[in-house]
Design a protein around this motif. Structure first.
Motif, PDB file in Angstrom:
ATOM      1  N   LEU A  28      -4.757 -28.463  39.056  1.00 57.08           N
ATOM      2  CA  LEU A  28      -3.913 -27.576  38.258  1.00 57.08           C
ATOM      3  C   LEU A  28      -2.531 -27.471  38.886  1.00 57.08           C
ATOM      4  CD1 LEU A  28      -6.577 -24.753  37.874  1.00 57.08           C
ATOM      5  CD2 LEU A  28      -5.756 -26.181  35.996  1.00 57.08           C
ATOM      6  N   GLY A  29      -1.591 -27.049  38.096  1.00 50.08           N
ATOM      7  CA  GLY A  29      -0.225 -26.864  38.612  1.00 50.08           C
ATOM      8  C   GLY A  29       0.765 -27.137  37.500  1.00 50.08           C
ATOM      9  N   VAL A  98      -7.868 -27.832  42.898  1.00 51.81           N
ATOM     10  CA  VAL A  98      -6.671 -28.113  43.685  1.00 51.81           C
ATOM     11  C   VAL A  98      -5.504 -27.552  42.883  1.00 51.81           C
ATOM     12  CG1 VAL A  98      -5.198 -29.908  44.683  1.00 51.81           C
ATOM     13  CG2 VAL A  98      -7.691 -30.237  44.626  1.00 51.81           C
ATOM     14  N   ILE A  99      -4.804 -26.601  43.456  1.00 55.56           N
ATOM     15  CA  ILE A  99      -3.637 -26.032  42.758  1.00 55.56           C
ATOM     16  C   ILE A  99      -2.399 -26.544  43.475  1.00 55.56           C
ATOM     17  CG2 ILE A  99      -2.436 -23.923  42.087  1.00 55.56           C
ATOM     18  CD1 ILE A  99      -5.148 -22.594  41.788  1.00 55.56           C
ATOM     19  N   VAL A 100      -1.627 -27.327  42.739  1.00 56.79           N
ATOM     20  CA  VAL A 100      -0.500 -28.044  43.333  1.00 56.79           C
ATOM     21  C   VAL A 100       0.821 -27.373  42.943  1.00 56.79           C
ATOM     22  CG1 VAL A 100       0.611 -30.321  43.582  1.00 56.79           C
ATOM     23  CG2 VAL A 100      -1.827 -30.190  43.001  1.00 56.79           C
ATOM     24  N   TYR A 101       1.700 -27.245  43.912  1.00 57.55           N
ATOM     25  CA  TYR A 101       3.098 -26.929  43.589  1.00 57.55           C
ATOM     26  C   TYR A 101       3.969 -27.913  44.331  1.00 57.55           C
ATOM     27  CZ  TYR A 101       3.579 -24.430  48.114  1.00 57.55           C
ATOM     28  OH  TYR A 101       3.626 -24.102  49.449  1.00 57.55           O
ATOM     29  N   SER A 102       5.222 -27.942  43.936  1.00 52.65           N
ATOM     30  CA  SER A 102       6.169 -28.815  44.621  1.00 52.65           C
ATOM     31  C   SER A 102       7.064 -27.961  45.511  1.00 52.65           C
ATOM     32  CB  SER A 102       7.017 -29.574  43.596  1.00 52.65           C
ATOM     33  OG  SER A 102       8.137 -30.135  44.248  1.00 52.65           O
ATOM     34  N   SER A 108       7.256 -23.544  40.431  1.00 53.98           N
ATOM     35  CA  SER A 108       5.875 -24.055  40.514  1.00 53.98           C
ATOM     36  C   SER A 108       5.103 -23.316  41.600  1.00 53.98           C
ATOM     37  CB  SER A 108       5.866 -25.566  40.781  1.00 53.98           C
ATOM     38  OG  SER A 108       6.296 -25.868  42.098  1.00 53.98           O
ATOM     39  N   PHE A 109       5.805 -22.868  42.630  1.00 54.38           N
ATOM     40  CA  PHE A 109       5.170 -22.074  43.686  1.00 54.38           C
ATOM     41  C   PHE A 109       4.771 -20.708  43.131  1.00 54.38           C
ATOM     42  CE2 PHE A 109       5.789 -18.981  47.230  1.00 54.38           C
ATOM     43  CZ  PHE A 109       4.731 -19.377  48.016  1.00 54.38           C
TER      44      PHE A 109
END
Ligand SMILES: Nc1nc2c(ncn2[C@@H]2O[C@H](COP(=O)(O)OP(=O)(O)OP(=O)(O)O)[C@@H](O)[C@H]2O)c(=O)[nH]1
Length: 304
Positions: A28-29, A98-102, A108-109
């Motif tokens: 996810l993200g 998995v939670i992704v940010y850039s 996104s954070f």
């Protein structure tokens, strides 16, 4: 096209006491944080530059972790705002997240907390008990883009500590092992829950929606018996000791449009067309919109 061919069994170590498990992971993200890059990096050990942002895919990937043969099913979500019910179905389907940010995208954070809350909420509502919270790993991606950084490592660590979740700062572009570490850590967190939950939540969560998401099957069998061994499925292809099975019965053909050279690999994206036999080495698939894609490489995948 005749899709009634017999699937060869994946190569396995013989005489091993290894157990075999299926683990479902949902990525996810927000859009463009690198969800596909992280997933593909884990499965192929390669970084492929560009993907169709609209593709939503379940990647099937088999590998050995310790004594276990693990069948990963990884749902790479589209990262776009969608119907709350749809996202809930996907969350219900997963065992781990998995939670992704850039690190280059503050927005996104900021989304991470909401997604964590959503996952916890959907899981606790579906389980209707005080079961363990679902395993979640927070991933800060694109750490190679130091000059564009908008989220510090400390920000990520503090958030993860506050939420009591694992945290990995990685670069899908540069780090193969650190990307794999994310999935290995998540696997270790998921396993005890699978074992302690025989009436698995996941069985109740199978929905028509999930069946519609295209699947890509890649099997990496590690170990001495598999090295140098290859298997072929249908018109797709084989890489070294890695067998890439095209999306079984979804399509037996892929088409390519304007291959772009990315780090020695070529990546192709475009509408499906009838190519009866592809010499492409790599993954191939068909997007929900019927758009085909594949990425390919002229080299073998590196082995562990
Ligand atoms: N520099 C750098 N670029 C990355 C990294 N990971 C992904 N990218 C790039 O970021 C862009 C978006 O990557 P994707 O993997 O498509 O992101 P996504 O989250 O799957 O995007 P959606 O499918 O739109 O949700 C692409 O141009 C990638 O090449 C990284 O670790 N470093």
């Amino acid at each position: 096209m005749n899709t009634n061919f017999t699937l060869p069994r994946p190569l396995r170590r013989t005489g091993s006491l290894a157990s075999s498990r299926t683990v479902r992971i949902v990525i996810l993200g927000q859009a463009a944080v690198g969800k596909t890059a992280v997933t593909v990096r884990f499965i192929t050990k390669r970084f492929i530059g560009e993907y169709d942002p609209t593709l939503e895919t379940i990647y099937r990937h088999e590998l050995s972790i310790g004594a276990d043969v693990v069948h990963f099913e990884i749902l790479d979500t589209a990262g776009q705002e969608e119907d709350a019910l749809l996202i809930e179905e996907k969350i219900k389907w997963g065992d781990g997240f998995v939670i992704v940010y850039s690190v280059t995208d503050r927005c996104s954070f900021n989304e991470v907390m909401r997604l964590c809350f959503l996952v916890n909420h959907v899981h606790s509502a579906a389980r209707k008990s005080s079961a363990e919270p679902p395993p979640i790993v927070i991933v800060a991606n694109k750490k190679d883009l130091e000059f564009d950084r908008m989220v510090t490592t400390e920000d990520g660590e503090n958030l993860s500590k506050a939420l009591k979740l694992r945290f990995h700062e990685i670069s899908a572009r540069e780090g193969c092992e650190e990307t794999a570490a994310v999935f290995h850590a998540l696997y270790r967190d998921v396993v005890p829950l699978l074992s302690s939950s025989p009436t698995s939540f996941r069985r109740r969560a199978v929905s028509k929606l999930m069946e519609k998401i295209p699947r890509i099957h890649s099997t990496t069998t590690l170990g001495p018996t598999a090295l140098g061994a290859t298997s072929v499925l249908g018109p797709t292809s084989v890489l070294g000791s890695t067998t890439i099975l095209g999306p079984t019965s979804v399509l037996g053909s892929t088409s390519t449009l304007g291959p772009t050279s990315v780090q020695g690999s070529s990546f192709m994206l475009g509408p499906a067309s009838a190519v009866s036999s592809s010499s492409t080495l790599g993954l191939s698939g068909l997007g929900p919109s019927g758009r085909g894609f594949s990425f390919s490489t002229s080299r073998d995948f590196p082995r562990d």
